[in-house]
Scaffold this active site. Structure first.
Site, PDB file in Angstrom:
ATOM      1  N   LYS A  52       0.842  -1.207   0.000  1.00 46.74           N
ATOM      2  CA  LYS A  52       0.000   0.000   0.000  1.00 46.74           C
ATOM      3  C   LYS A  52       0.872   1.251   0.000  1.00 46.74           C
ATOM      4  CE  LYS A  52      -3.818  -2.333   2.292  1.00 46.74           C
ATOM      5  NZ  LYS A  52      -4.464  -2.720   3.555  1.00 46.74           N
ATOM      6  N   GLN A  96      -4.365  -1.098   9.805  1.00 43.87           N
ATOM      7  CA  GLN A  96      -4.297  -2.446   9.228  1.00 43.87           C
ATOM      8  C   GLN A  96      -4.861  -3.478  10.213  1.00 43.87           C
ATOM      9  OE1 GLN A  96      -3.230  -3.201   6.007  1.00 43.87           O
ATOM     10  NE2 GLN A  96      -4.023  -5.236   6.480  1.00 43.87           N
ATOM     11  N   ASP A 119     -10.946   3.150   4.380  1.00 45.26           N
ATOM     12  CA  ASP A 119     -11.347   1.737   4.291  1.00 45.26           C
ATOM     13  C   ASP A 119     -12.872   1.598   4.246  1.00 45.26           C
ATOM     14  OD1 ASP A 119      -9.430  -0.157   3.939  1.00 45.26           O
ATOM     15  OD2 ASP A 119      -8.998  -0.453   6.075  1.00 45.26           O
TER      16      ASP A 119
END
Ligand code: NAP
Length: 310
Positions: A52, A96, A119
């Site tokens: 990422k 994460q 997200d």
């Protein structure tokens, strides 16, 4: 032969679009900013985060990785999130998952400013998705819709079956397909006669986490099969079961396993999906690359909103 839906190609298209959008954001005074928080040392998470950050830097997004230790408390992590919420140069915050078991993951997700929730997992953004209001959408399902549209696979009026009901993939996937006017069924581990339900699908989404579970018995001939699964096999016998030596193509997979000591497979059986589906995403090279591309796109969306770029 089934059509292979190339996630790398669609990822590259999205990245090209991202570049010109970033130029417009930069012309307003600064690059979009993405903060990634990686707690502890989960090897799979470390690879995801590295990819990422690499992609964001390659595109010109100002990436920043925070790596607090496994021993961090929920209160300390909440303080980090609050600091990022306040920073004007940060447009997107990604924590994460999974977090260590002692951390209250729900409180962490709820603490992220909904405007910076790239997200799309904050309950407010989940509500925006349910009600069809604008807001960041979870990256993996959003990427799948992009893939279907860019390959001109019709969704409206089609029967879609989503196997898996996680907050991360299955549920938002079903809602996005519903908003595209598919008739959607959501299945899970308690669904009776799963193969029969799956065989009704024009579009079958497998988001299960079970290696090669979706065999031809689950696939309506000609259906589109989207394989979300990422399953790492580390026993040779498991690899040989899916890739028998007498099948063309198996030798290459076994050699890759022998070289690396593991092999990633999807939720769909690689040979049977290729024989039965009309179109399908391979693993690797299907859904995976789209997730990162959509994370970049969500970060730029946030920067555009915050800087008033139309
Ligand atoms: P998850 O939270 O573990 O959810 C799995 C879902 O599959 C659950 O709803 C579960 O049902 C269902 N399920 C499990 N076994 C089943 C069975 N035998 N029959 C029917 N349903 C079954 O996983 P997730 O986060 O959604 O991820 C799913 C897979 O996608 C994993 O392999 C993950 O690594 C992968 N993934 C890939 C990407 C990408 O970028 N490509 C992104 C995210 C996830 P219950 O609810 O009844 O338990």
């Amino acid at each position: 032969m089934a059509q292979v839906l190339d996630g790398n190609r669609i990822r590259d298209e999205i990245k090209t679009e991202c570049r010109s959008r970033i130029e417009k954001v930069v012309s307003r005074g600064r690059a979009p900013g993405l903060a990634v928080v990686l707690v502890g040392h989960n090897p799979a998470s470390e690879i995801y985060v590295r990819n990422k950050v690499k992609t964001s830097l390659e595109l010109g997004i100002a990436g920043e990785t925070l790596t607090p230790p496994e021993s961090i408390t929920t209160a300390e992590l909440l303080a980090i999130i609050e600091g990022l919420n306040q920073r004007p140069d940060i447009d997107g915050i990604l924590v994460q998952m999974p977090l260590p078991p002692d951390i209250d993951a729900r409180r962490i997700v709820e603490a992220i400013s909904p405007a910076k929730d790239v997200d799309g997992l904050h309950p407010l953004n989940a509500g925006n998705l349910v009600t069809g209001r604008p807001g960041p959408r979870p990256c993996t399902p959003a990427g799948i819709v992009e893939l279907l549209k860019r390959y001109r696979i019709p969704i409206a009026g089609k029967r879609a079956v989503v196997v898996g009901r996680s907050d991360l993939v299955g549920k938002p996937m079903a809602l996005l397909l519903l908003h595209e006017n598919a008739t959607v069924t959501i299945c899970h581990s308690k669904t009776p006669d799963l193969p029969a339900v799956c065989r009704e699908a024009d579009i079958l989404i497998a988001a299960i986490g079970r290696p090669a579970m979706i065999t031809s018995a689950y696939i309506q001939p000609g259906a589109t099969v989207i394989d979300v699964g990422i399953n790492r096999l580390d026993k040779r016998a498991d690899v040989e079961r899916i890739f028998p030596l007498d099948r063309f193509g198996s030798a290459q997979k076994l050699a890759a396993f022998d070289y690396k000591g593991s092999l990633v497979v999807g939720d769909a059986h690689p040979f049977e999906v290729a024989e039965c589906a009309g179109a399908y995403t391979p693993v690797p090279g299907g859904v995976g690359p789209l997730t990162i591309a959509m994370l970049m796109s969500n970060t730029i969306d946030s920067a555009e909103r915050r800087l008033g770029v139309c």
